[in-house]
Design a protein around this motif. Structure first.
Motif, PDB file in Angstrom:
ATOM      1  N   HIS A  52       0.862  -1.183   0.000  1.00 20.73           N
ATOM      2  CA  HIS A  52       0.000   0.000   0.000  1.00 20.73           C
ATOM      3  C   HIS A  52       0.896   1.230   0.000  1.00 20.73           C
ATOM      4  O   HIS A  52       1.404   1.655   1.035  1.00 20.73           O
ATOM      5  N   LEU A  53       1.100   1.788  -1.178  1.00 27.21           N
ATOM      6  CA  LEU A  53       2.056   2.876  -1.351  1.00 27.21           C
ATOM      7  C   LEU A  53       1.707   4.132  -0.577  1.00 27.21           C
ATOM      8  O   LEU A  53       2.584   4.897  -0.196  1.00 27.21           O
ATOM      9  N   GLU A  54       0.414   4.349  -0.327  1.00 29.38           N
ATOM     10  CA  GLU A  54       0.009   5.572   0.374  1.00 29.38           C
ATOM     11  C   GLU A  54       0.186   5.467   1.884  1.00 29.38           C
ATOM     12  O   GLU A  54       0.078   6.458   2.588  1.00 29.38           O
ATOM     13  N   ARG A  55       0.466   4.279   2.382  1.00 30.62           N
ATOM     14  CA  ARG A  55       0.653   4.079   3.826  1.00 30.62           C
ATOM     15  C   ARG A  55       2.128   3.926   4.136  1.00 30.62           C
ATOM     16  O   ARG A  55       2.859   3.270   3.408  1.00 30.62           O
ATOM     17  N   ARG A  56       2.547   4.510   5.234  1.00 30.22           N
ATOM     18  CA  ARG A  56       3.951   4.477   5.641  1.00 30.22           C
ATOM     19  C   ARG A  56       4.075   3.836   7.020  1.00 30.22           C
ATOM     20  O   ARG A  56       3.556   4.372   8.000  1.00 30.22           O
TER      21      ARG A  56
END
Length: 78
Positions: free
Chosen positions: A12-16
């Motif tokens: 999930h690229l939008e989550r860090r």
């Protein structure tokens, strides 16, 4: 909790995952656990694939193999 974190952040690229280190936001392990549990279901049932690609086009619906204009599939009843 590791499995929850992996599910929530993997792909999930939008989550860090680094956000879990924010001690102002997550003051104790329970706060992290609550955050991970809250994000688990949305991560699993994400409407957009986690890698950001578009979902594949839907194939023919079930039961349409012998329907008119269903392509060149042969009939199973012959």
């Amino acid at each position: 909790m590791i499995a929850l974190a992996r599910t929530m952040y993997n792909g999930h690229l939008e989550r860090r995952p680094g956000e879990l280190l924010d001690t102002a936001r997550f003051s104790d392990p329970e706060a992290i656990e609550e955050h991970l549990l809250a994000g688990f279901v949305p991560a699993i049932y994400c409407p957009v694939p986690p890698n950001g690609s578009t979902p594949p086009a839907a194939g023919p619906a079930r039961g349409t193999r012998n329907a008119p204009n269903a392509g060149s599939a042969t009939s199973l009843t012959t």
